[in-house]
Design an enzyme around this catalytic site. Sequence first.
Site, PDB file in Angstrom:
ATOM      1  CG  HIS A  14      -1.896   1.098   1.272  1.00 62.15           C
ATOM      2  ND1 HIS A  14      -1.550   2.382   1.670  1.00 62.15           N
ATOM      3  CD2 HIS A  14      -3.219   1.134   0.984  1.00 62.15           C
ATOM      4  CE1 HIS A  14      -2.627   3.142   1.614  1.00 62.15           C
ATOM      5  NE2 HIS A  14      -3.650   2.418   1.198  1.00 62.15           N
ATOM      6  CG  ASP A  16      -0.893   6.082   2.920  1.00 58.77           C
ATOM      7  OD1 ASP A  16      -0.377   6.982   2.236  1.00 58.77           O
ATOM      8  OD2 ASP A  16      -2.117   6.010   3.130  1.00 58.77           O
ATOM      9  CE  LYS A  17       1.464   0.963   7.502  1.00 57.61           C
ATOM     10  NZ  LYS A  17       2.316   1.278   8.638  1.00 57.61           N
ATOM     11  CD  GLU A  42       7.303  12.822   8.644  1.00 59.99           C
ATOM     12  OE1 GLU A  42       6.551  11.917   8.250  1.00 59.99           O
ATOM     13  OE2 GLU A  42       7.448  13.102   9.852  1.00 59.99           O
ATOM     14  CD  GLU A  55      12.771  18.018  10.682  1.00 62.84           C
ATOM     15  OE1 GLU A  55      12.257  18.449   9.625  1.00 62.84           O
ATOM     16  OE2 GLU A  55      12.168  17.271  11.472  1.00 62.84           O
ATOM     17  CE  LYS A 166      -7.506   0.500   2.345  1.00 63.24           C
ATOM     18  NZ  LYS A 166      -8.163   1.836   2.182  1.00 63.24           N
ATOM     19  CG  PHE A 242      -6.887  -3.062  -7.181  1.00 67.91           C
ATOM     20  CD1 PHE A 242      -6.151  -1.923  -7.487  1.00 67.91           C
ATOM     21  CD2 PHE A 242      -6.844  -3.531  -5.879  1.00 67.91           C
ATOM     22  CE1 PHE A 242      -5.391  -1.274  -6.526  1.00 67.91           C
ATOM     23  CE2 PHE A 242      -6.093  -2.893  -4.905  1.00 67.91           C
ATOM     24  CZ  PHE A 242      -5.369  -1.764  -5.224  1.00 67.91           C
ATOM     25  CG  ASP A 250      -4.698   6.006  -4.369  1.00 71.98           C
ATOM     26  OD1 ASP A 250      -5.432   6.995  -4.552  1.00 71.98           O
ATOM     27  OD2 ASP A 250      -5.084   4.829  -4.487  1.00 71.98           O
ATOM     28  CB  ALA A 251       0.361  10.464  -3.513  1.00 76.00           C
ATOM     29  NE  ARG A 256      -1.755   9.493   3.121  1.00 77.12           N
ATOM     30  CZ  ARG A 256      -2.037   9.923   1.893  1.00 77.12           C
ATOM     31  NH1 ARG A 256      -2.551  11.133   1.721  1.00 77.12           N
ATOM     32  NH2 ARG A 256      -1.803   9.170   0.849  1.00 77.12           N
ATOM     33  CE  LYS A 257      -4.243   3.554   4.917  1.00 74.95           C
ATOM     34  NZ  LYS A 257      -4.343   4.977   4.559  1.00 74.95           N
ATOM     35  CE  LYS A 277       6.604  11.377  14.284  1.00 74.79           C
ATOM     36  NZ  LYS A 277       5.345  11.653  14.997  1.00 74.79           N
ATOM     37  CE  LYS A 281      12.337  13.347  16.774  1.00 72.55           C
ATOM     38  NZ  LYS A 281      13.810  13.343  16.763  1.00 72.55           N
ATOM     39  CG  ASP A 283       4.120  11.745  18.547  1.00 78.83           C
ATOM     40  OD1 ASP A 283       3.337  11.994  19.467  1.00 78.83           O
ATOM     41  OD2 ASP A 283       4.349  12.551  17.623  1.00 78.83           O
TER      42      ASP A 283
END
Length: 419
Positions: A14, A16-17, A42, A55, A166, A242, A250-251, A256-257, A277, A281, A283
Site C-alpha cells: 500500500h 502509505d505503507k 518523512e 531532520e 487492503k 484493480f 495513489d500517492a 497516514r495509517k 521517528k 519522540k 509519539d
Amino acid sequence: MPYLFTSESVSEGHPDKVADQISDAVLDAFLALDPNSKVAVETLVTTGQVVLAGEVKSNAYVDVQQIARDTINRIGYTRSEYMFDGNSCGILSAIHEQSSDINQGVDREAPEQQGAGDQGMMFGYATAETDNYMPLALDISHRLLRELAALRRENKDIKYLRPDAKAQVTIEYNDNNEPIRIHTIVVSTQHDDFAGDAEMQTKIEHDIKTILIPRVIEQLKPELHALFNDDITYHINPTGKFVIGGPHGDAGLTGRKIIVDTYGGKGAHGGGAFSGKDPSKVDRSAAYAARHIAKNLVAAGVCREVLVQVSYAIGVAEPTSIYVNTYGSAIEGLNDNQIADAVRKLFPLTPYEIEKRLKLRAPIYSESAAYGHMGRTPKTVNKSFTQKNNGIEETIEKEVELFTWEKLDYVDAIKRELL
C-alpha cells in the site's frame, strides 16, 4: 445488545505503507551506525518518484537513496509496468539537520534527565479476546494480508498478485462482548491484467475464498474457527478491476495509517505517527511503553481489557499524566485508580527509562512498519548494515531484539503489587 465492530489493515505494498517502510529503513540505518542519532524522516511516494524530507542529527553517513531503492524492491515493486519500481524511480532527498531549539529540550548532560521530544498524549490498549492481546477484527485483517503477501512471493497457488492490497473484517458481538461470528470480509488486491474482466473477478473471488481464507483459519486457535461460517458476506475487489495500484494509483505518505498501526479503532489514539521517528519522540516510544503496560496488566489477570494513557510536555522528562481505564473489567476489589498507582510505581516513564527498558536505541523499526506495530512476536535477529568510510564499504552486523514492548516480563511484578 449485539453489535458489529470493524477493523482494517493494508499490505506492505500500500502506498502509505511503502512510505512508512522507507522512513523506518532510513531510521534503522542511522541507529545502526550511531545509536544516539536523532531522526525524524518523512517520505512521499507517487508515480516514479520518492521524496524524503525531515531532520537528522547524527555522526553517521547514510546513503538514503540506496536504502529507499532496496526497500521498494524488497516490497515487490520491481517491474516497470507498475509505474513505480526501485531500480528506476527518481529519489529526492531534502533531509536537513535537526532544529537546535528542539535539541536543547531533549539532550541533557545527564542522559536520565532527557526531555520528551514533543508534547502530546499516547495510548496503549490490550484485550483478552486473542492470544496476542489484540482486537480480533484487526488481528484477522493483518493475517489476511500477511498470507496474501506470502502467496504473492510463493507465486505458486496464485500467480497474478501485485503488492498493493487492503483487508477489512467486521465481527458480530453478543451482549457479553464476545465474538459470535464474522459478519463481513472485504479484500481488495492489486493484480495483473486479465483477458476478460468478468473472468478475472470470478477467478480472484474463488482464490481468495478457497486458498487465502483456509490458510488464515489454520493460524487461529480452534475455538475461533467457528466464526468462519457460510453466512459471511464477502466483498472481493468490489470496484472490479484493480491493476493500477501502489504509488502509481495513489500517492503515499508516512504516518497516514496510524489506526492500522495500532488497534484498529479499539481503545484510542493520541494522533502521533510512529515511522521515521527515533525513540526520543514520545509519539513512538511512549506509545510502545503504554502497550507494554496494557498487555502485561491483562496477561496478569488484573482485567480483561484496558486502555493506558500517558502524556508529556516537550523538553520535560516526567509524564504530565498517567490514566488507566479497564472499562469495568478489573477484577473484584480493584479500581482503575489503584491500577494507575501501581503503573506509576512499577513502570518508570521518562523517555530515558523507556528507551532503556525496551531497548529502543537499536535498528529495530523496519519490521514494525507493515502489518501493525502491536501484537507482534518478540524475537532476536541478526541484521546487516553497510557504511562507507573514505570510499571503503564495510558491513556492520547487529544482533537486536524486535518488538520488546510485546514481552510479558512484568506479569509477576504486577501480580505481586495488585493481586
